[in-house]
Design a protein around this motif. Structure first.
Motif, mmCIF file in Angstrom:
data_model
loop_
_atom_site.group_PDB
_atom_site.id
_atom_site.type_symbol
_atom_site.label_atom_id
_atom_site.label_comp_id
_atom_site.label_asym_id
_atom_site.label_seq_id
_atom_site.Cartn_x
_atom_site.Cartn_y
_atom_site.Cartn_z
ATOM 1 N N GLU A 1 11.842 11.640 37.824
ATOM 2 C CA GLU A 1 12.112 10.758 39.018
ATOM 3 C C GLU A 1 12.673 11.182 39.895
ATOM 4 O OE1 GLU A 1 13.307 6.213 37.117
ATOM 5 O OE2 GLU A 1 15.157 7.793 37.196
ATOM 6 N N ALA A 2 12.312 10.950 41.280
ATOM 7 C CA ALA A 2 12.891 11.307 42.364
ATOM 8 C C ALA A 2 13.722 10.471 43.133
ATOM 9 C CB ALA A 2 11.671 11.935 43.488
ATOM 10 N N GLU A 3 14.846 10.721 43.728
ATOM 11 C CA GLU A 3 15.690 9.787 44.520
ATOM 12 C C GLU A 3 15.932 10.378 45.561
ATOM 13 O OE1 GLU A 3 20.078 7.857 44.124
ATOM 14 O OE2 GLU A 3 19.845 9.763 42.826
ATOM 15 N N ILE A 4 15.597 9.691 46.736
ATOM 16 C CA ILE A 4 15.921 9.873 48.254
ATOM 17 C C ILE A 4 17.359 9.499 48.367
ATOM 18 C CG2 ILE A 4 15.445 9.396 50.598
ATOM 19 C CD1 ILE A 4 12.602 9.013 49.527
ATOM 20 N N LEU A 5 18.109 10.509 48.865
ATOM 21 C CA LEU A 5 19.679 10.342 49.237
ATOM 22 C C LEU A 5 19.992 10.099 50.574
ATOM 23 C CD1 LEU A 5 21.024 12.950 46.581
ATOM 24 C CD2 LEU A 5 20.873 10.333 46.259
ATOM 25 N N LEU B 1 17.461 -1.785 46.393
ATOM 26 C CA LEU B 1 17.012 -0.584 45.653
ATOM 27 C C LEU B 1 15.500 -0.794 45.892
ATOM 28 C CD1 LEU B 1 18.779 -0.533 42.247
ATOM 29 C CD2 LEU B 1 19.358 0.774 44.190
ATOM 30 N N MET B 2 14.964 0.337 46.118
ATOM 31 C CA MET B 2 13.598 0.303 46.514
ATOM 32 C C MET B 2 12.738 1.564 45.614
ATOM 33 S SD MET B 2 13.437 -0.419 50.752
ATOM 34 C CE MET B 2 11.700 -1.269 50.418
ATOM 35 N N TYR C 1 10.298 2.000 54.949
ATOM 36 C CA TYR C 1 9.919 2.140 53.623
ATOM 37 C C TYR C 1 8.969 1.137 53.231
ATOM 38 C CZ TYR C 1 13.810 5.340 53.542
ATOM 39 O OH TYR C 1 14.549 6.238 53.887
ATOM 40 N N ARG C 2 9.298 0.048 53.459
ATOM 41 C CA ARG C 2 7.665 -1.104 52.911
ATOM 42 C C ARG C 2 6.453 -0.516 53.715
ATOM 43 N NH1 ARG C 2 11.756 -5.570 53.913
ATOM 44 N NH2 ARG C 2 12.537 -5.989 51.988
ATOM 45 N N LYS C 3 6.445 -0.050 54.828
ATOM 46 C CA LYS C 3 5.290 0.595 55.328
ATOM 47 C C LYS C 3 4.561 1.697 54.711
ATOM 48 C CE LYS C 3 3.988 3.510 59.184
ATOM 49 N NZ LYS C 3 4.537 4.236 60.404
ATOM 50 N N VAL D 1 9.496 7.260 42.675
ATOM 51 C CA VAL D 1 10.896 7.605 43.807
ATOM 52 C C VAL D 1 11.464 6.494 43.973
ATOM 53 C CG1 VAL D 1 9.206 7.452 45.754
ATOM 54 C CG2 VAL D 1 11.209 8.977 45.875
ATOM 55 N N PHE D 2 12.485 6.692 44.192
ATOM 56 C CA PHE D 2 13.598 5.342 44.602
ATOM 57 C C PHE D 2 14.682 5.827 45.319
ATOM 58 C CE2 PHE D 2 15.844 7.141 40.914
ATOM 59 C CZ PHE D 2 17.225 7.213 41.161
ATOM 60 N N LEU D 3 15.299 4.876 46.059
ATOM 61 C CA LEU D 3 16.118 5.056 46.937
ATOM 62 C C LEU D 3 17.071 3.614 47.260
ATOM 63 C CD1 LEU D 3 15.310 3.350 49.861
ATOM 64 C CD2 LEU D 3 13.725 5.027 49.772
ATOM 65 N N GLU D 4 17.963 3.871 47.939
ATOM 66 C CA GLU D 4 18.940 2.605 48.224
ATOM 67 C C GLU D 4 19.116 2.406 49.584
ATOM 68 O OE1 GLU D 4 23.284 3.682 47.610
ATOM 69 O OE2 GLU D 4 22.237 3.177 45.706
ATOM 70 N N VAL D 5 18.953 1.160 50.261
ATOM 71 C CA VAL D 5 19.088 1.071 51.711
ATOM 72 C C VAL D 5 19.908 -0.241 51.836
ATOM 73 C CG1 VAL D 5 16.873 -0.286 51.800
ATOM 74 C CG2 VAL D 5 17.973 1.026 53.910
ATOM 75 N N ALA D 6 20.849 -0.264 52.971
ATOM 76 C CA ALA D 6 21.325 -1.368 53.421
ATOM 77 C C ALA D 6 20.811 -2.802 53.647
ATOM 78 C CB ALA D 6 22.335 -1.224 54.545
#
Length: 152
Positions: A60-64, A139-140, A112-114, A97-102
């Motif tokens: 898993e990759a996480e974008i910080l 979380l995306m 990110y959806r694009k 890959v995952f990330l979190e965004v406000a």
């Protein structure tokens, strides 16, 4: 890659760029960047005026953090740096890959959806705001395989 950000990263330059780019959130300090970059799981892709920093753990990759200098936004730098990150993550064995965004960061959500990310979770009241309120984190995630490769 440019000299100020570089392949290994310049913590002070990364912190300064993030400070300019993150208008609604507290940026990390140069020490925060240095600590993360020292870890063997860290993955940084950088070019002039933009970077994407994350980590790879098992598959898993996480974008910080992903940041583009405001004076250079809307020129495709964020897309390019994200695609470089996704390719490098896949090359290191990541399959997702995952990330979190406000939840209030409309521009980031659209970006990110694009790029094939879908909401996969919610953290209620995750981000503290200057007025004392709290904003949810979405979380995306997206696959790096099965037809959703890093060039998709």
């Amino acid at each position: 890659m440019n000299d100020s950000l570089g392949a290994r990263g310049n913590p002070a330059a990364l912190a300064a760029l993030q400070s300019r780019a993150y208008r609604d959130m507290s940026p990390w300090s140069a020490r925060d960047f240095a600590d993360l970059l020292d870890h063997p799981t860290a993955l940084l892709t950088a070019q002039p005026h933009a970077f994407c920093l994350g980590r790879i753990i098992v598959d898993e990759a996480e974008i910080l953090a992903l940041a583009t200098d405001p004076a250079h936004q809307r020129q495709g730098l964020a897309s390019g740096i994200l695609l470089s990150f996704l390719q490098a993550a896949a090359g290191r064995g990541a399959v997702t890959v995952f990330l979190e965004v406000a939840a209030t960061n409309v521009a980031a959500l659209a970006f990110y959806r694009k790029h094939g990310f879908d909401q996969s979770g919610l953290r209620k009241g995750y981000y503290p705001q200057p007025d004392g309120s709290r904003t949810d984190a979405l979380l995306m995630s997206r696959a790096l395989t099965q037809g959703h490769g890093p060039n998709s």
